[in-house]
Write a protein that holds these residues in place. Sequence first.
Motif, short mmCIF file in Angstrom:
data_model
loop_
_atom_site.label_atom_id
_atom_site.label_comp_id
_atom_site.label_asym_id
_atom_site.label_seq_id
_atom_site.Cartn_x
_atom_site.Cartn_y
_atom_site.Cartn_z
N UNK A 154 0.80 -1.23 0.00
CA UNK A 154 0.00 0.00 0.00
C UNK A 154 0.83 1.27 0.00
N UNK A 155 2.11 1.15 0.35
CA UNK A 155 2.93 2.35 0.39
C UNK A 155 3.28 2.84 -1.02
N UNK A 156 3.08 1.97 -2.02
CA UNK A 156 3.28 2.38 -3.40
C UNK A 156 2.00 3.02 -3.91
N UNK A 157 2.12 4.22 -4.47
CA UNK A 157 0.93 4.90 -4.99
C UNK A 157 0.20 4.05 -6.01
N UNK A 158 0.97 3.45 -6.93
CA UNK A 158 0.35 2.70 -8.02
C UNK A 158 -0.47 1.53 -7.48
N UNK A 160 -1.80 1.22 -4.40
CA UNK A 160 -2.97 1.70 -3.66
C UNK A 160 -4.06 2.13 -4.64
N UNK B 368 -0.47 4.27 7.23
CA UNK B 368 -0.66 2.85 7.57
C UNK B 368 0.62 2.20 8.06
N UNK B 369 1.76 2.61 7.51
CA UNK B 369 3.02 1.98 7.93
C UNK B 369 3.30 2.28 9.39
N UNK B 435 -2.73 5.20 2.79
CA UNK B 435 -1.90 4.54 1.79
C UNK B 435 -1.00 5.54 1.09
N UNK B 436 -0.20 4.99 0.19
CA UNK B 436 0.75 5.83 -0.53
C UNK B 436 2.00 6.03 0.29
#
Lengths: 622, 481
Positions: A154-158, A160, B368-369, B435-436
Amino acid sequence: MYSLIIASPFIAFVLISLFLQRFRLLSALVATASLLVSFGLILKLFLAVLGHENAPAELTASWIALPGIDFQIGLLFDRLSILMGLLVSGVGSLIFIFSFGYMKGDPGFSRFFAFLSFFAAAMLGIVFATNFIQIFIFWELVGLASYLLIGFWFAKDAAADAGKKAFLVNRVGDFGFILGIIFLWYLSDPTTAGAHRTLNFAQLAAVIPGSLAAGTITASAILGAGLLIFCGIVGKSAQFPLHVWLPDAMEGPTPVSALIHAATMVAAGVYLLARVFFIFTLSHPLLEVVALIGGVTAFMAATMAVVEKDIKRILAYSTMSQLGFMVMAMGLSSPVAGMYHLLTHGFFKALLFLGAGAVIHAVHTQNIFDMGGLAKKMPVTAITFFIGTFALAGLFPTSGFFSKEEILTAAFDKSHFLFAVSLITVFLTSFYMGRLVTLAFFGTARNHHDVQEAPAVMTLPLIVLASFSLVGGYLHIPEHLVGSWPMEFFRNIDAAIIITFISSGVVIAGLLISFLMYRKNRTEDPLAKGLGPAYPLLTRKYFIDDLYNFYVLKIQQPFAALCEKANQLFVIKGLTNLTGEGLFLLGSLTRKALTGNVQTYTLYLAFQVLVILIIAAAFIGL
Amino acid sequence: MIDLTFLILIIPVLAAILIGFIPSRNSGLIRSIAWLAMIVELAVSGFLVYSFDRTQTGFQFVTEVSWTRSPEITLRLGVDGISLALVMLTSIVGFAAMFATGAIQEGVKGFFLCFLALVVGALGTFMSLDLFFFFFFYEIEALVTYPLISVWGRGDRKYSAMQFTIFSVLGSAFVLIGILIIYFLSGKNTLSLPALMESLRQAPLALGLQNTIFAVFLIGFGILAALWPFHAWGPIGYADAPPAASMMFAGVMKKLGAYGLIRLGITLLPQAAQAWMPWIAGLAMMNLIYVGFVALAQKDLKYLIGYSSSSHMGFVLIGLACMNPLGLSGALLVMFAHGILVALLFLLAYTLDQHGAGSGMLDIGGLAAKWPVTAACFSLAAFAACGVPGFANFAGEITVLFAVWDRYGWLAAGVLVSVILTALYMLRAVRNIFFGPEKELRHVANEPLANPFRKIAFVLLIGVLLFAGFFPNILLGYFKQ
């Protein structure tokens, strides 16, 4: 006991999410063991059916029972569900095992296995559903699982964004699906009292054809209900025009792509079509729409795959294309052919995705133009990948050959236009797969020199899947499936030897041409020039994504902003202030209250309530 | 005789009286008493549910304390399945709201007095079987909003408080008018609800009259239930009110409007209800779609929750507007589920705000992290709001959907638009906040839900939603008519 088929992976999901987050290996073991339990139970059922014993009766429990509705959750055992269940739990277990190696070292290892288990439970809930409400419930849960797994990183924009997109696009399809379900519920007993309305598959199959023949429901009503239900299928099985989420879904970890975006979840739409074929077969225009959408999707996806450079996205387009074939087969009144292809495709597509996973795991790139020479370094992966490629292309004697022949025969019988479209698609399929294999596995290595074969925990599932992809054509799958439908839906492939010759020629031509084209051209795609203006059209995916983005950014969001403006202007400023001022104009007391401090106002309010009470008491006293 | 219903009402009253005698500087003791009261309240409500006989219809645990003989006004308490569910809702939300009172540092005594009054007002309204006391408790509820927002709120709190209170009081004024008309026209010299139900069933009022009274009730209760176009006063108040109060306002008080419409409107004036229902259905559609779009345009989490909650009241109202048992059951299930959910969402918004993440959805990202448990809770709440199966919200909404089809046919398609809209704005909120890539997280504290104590409220609220979603038949069994 059989309720464990669904319950066992679900329990694993709960256990892992609540208690096992810190025990990585244990959570993977629990997840895999739980799915193996399901697999064992389904295998037991399968053997019982094979030995011509009767499958256990439907088990049901009431979920919501109210005057007028009775929603149930149950397990339906017939040849169709048992075969599909075997595929889901069998291929699923192999992918779980593969993930031990692929996800090793990922900080979200336990979470991954929790989500996988959740997905497996939801998918098995679809497979063994006895009624429309149950299938809708698990359909939504599968959608949720997909959201969670695509957006796993989820930390990747794409990633998410892709998860969100998949969920929302499916929501649009399900909008039609649930309306269709409700409409069908009404059609099952269209009298005003509607005391006998039902959503149970067996009951609907018994009632609907009779009502249509008797004239209590019209053919156009069946067409309407069928089209609405088909919306859900279009969403879940990534058919045009709701296919846009599937290529983006490749942002998820590769085992996810193998499990849910190839072998099982996207197949749920086709499975549903097979399950409720008794409705679709009642309306010819409905079948025509289904066949056409399937054909268009098969062709369109294949053309997009031809210019794609990302190994996973090529496979994603091929999935979409093959799903198009299956849907088309259903539309051509050949549910056996469609299901047969679904099952063989489940094996070889899982194989191809896992093979791609092994490759990505080794070379850390997804661009096929950056790969090369992998056949020498990863022999097991390469050989199994070749088998998968041949099966996907439909080359004799792999399993894909047999199931594809069934579909082509059906197309030849019913519609020469769709047969021509299918042949072109078959050619494109063998071409883009030949292109992928040539670029990735042959030639010389570039940019990566220390490539190693994947560990045994990853190659073992590849070997098992490759074996099934090879021999899948000899397992008498169609004969098992026939029990689910009247005999007339079954065709013998011997009838059309000419089709076999034509299609095999097309497949070999596609493989050869691509091999010759890409053997030398290893850095630049000759298609970029060769296709002329069609090339950007294909790489931009026919501008359909752009169209949707235009809708979201230029229509939907401005409309929401307009609603908000109207809200501010008329409702908040207008109505509220009007009410406020109206009240405060009532007396001069209130003006002081407006400027005064909080205590004054509180006092005033207390006074007001006293007045109201006194008035009330006075009235009552009168 | 002291029955359970009376006990439930008197516990927070006694706690408030006790707090009244404690000096304000002794805020720790005041907090403890409030906590104790809400815990006991939850336990007694649970016992009430346990003791309730589901096989019976009609009111149970009826308690009567006579006040005046002529006109006969009696503190008459009792519960049927509907009010039972709402009493339970009030106790759960009230208990969960205590977890959001930690930020109150100034005027602790006054705050808890007002908070307990809010609880008493809600419980009293739900349990009153006498229209005088029904209105009395309703009015307490409406009035106590002013100090709660204006003293312990934030932002432009005076304005918000004024607006919020004006609308609540305005709503109650209409309700009072309706009650008085019914009293005089029924000619029975009583305000007892069971007696009025009986007499109006035998001799219904003339249809024209019924229609007029129903219109008055519709405005009065509609304001409180956030019926369009009265949907906008709520979100502003929720955003500026102290979080514990927002949870009670959106989770419980909004349901008072729908409850009043059932209890006084539909039960006492059934013919007028039939006539008015298509109008309510139309207005509810505005809630579902128009207010849904307004929610889509929000950038602040608290406003998003507020408008989303106003929009989802459309499910309750359109369920009632079906005028069939299916619609009523569905509407009640949604009322309960939505009350729990919106309290959960406001508690989450409070947690975010309190620990440095703020409530601007575009300012923060990648949380979230750092906050995995909070992210999981928020996602679960968002899924519940989206109508994902497994949560009580789905069970209620799908029941309402079938009921709408039965009564209004293809209007069901319009209801479904709001389901898509909810998925749009809820998943967008999850996406933007959690997220992100991580950004601007320096001022953000460590995971707030690492604290096991804080988890209790979340486990309770999510657990209730899941339990009622897995086994909706249990809850629906109480709504038998």
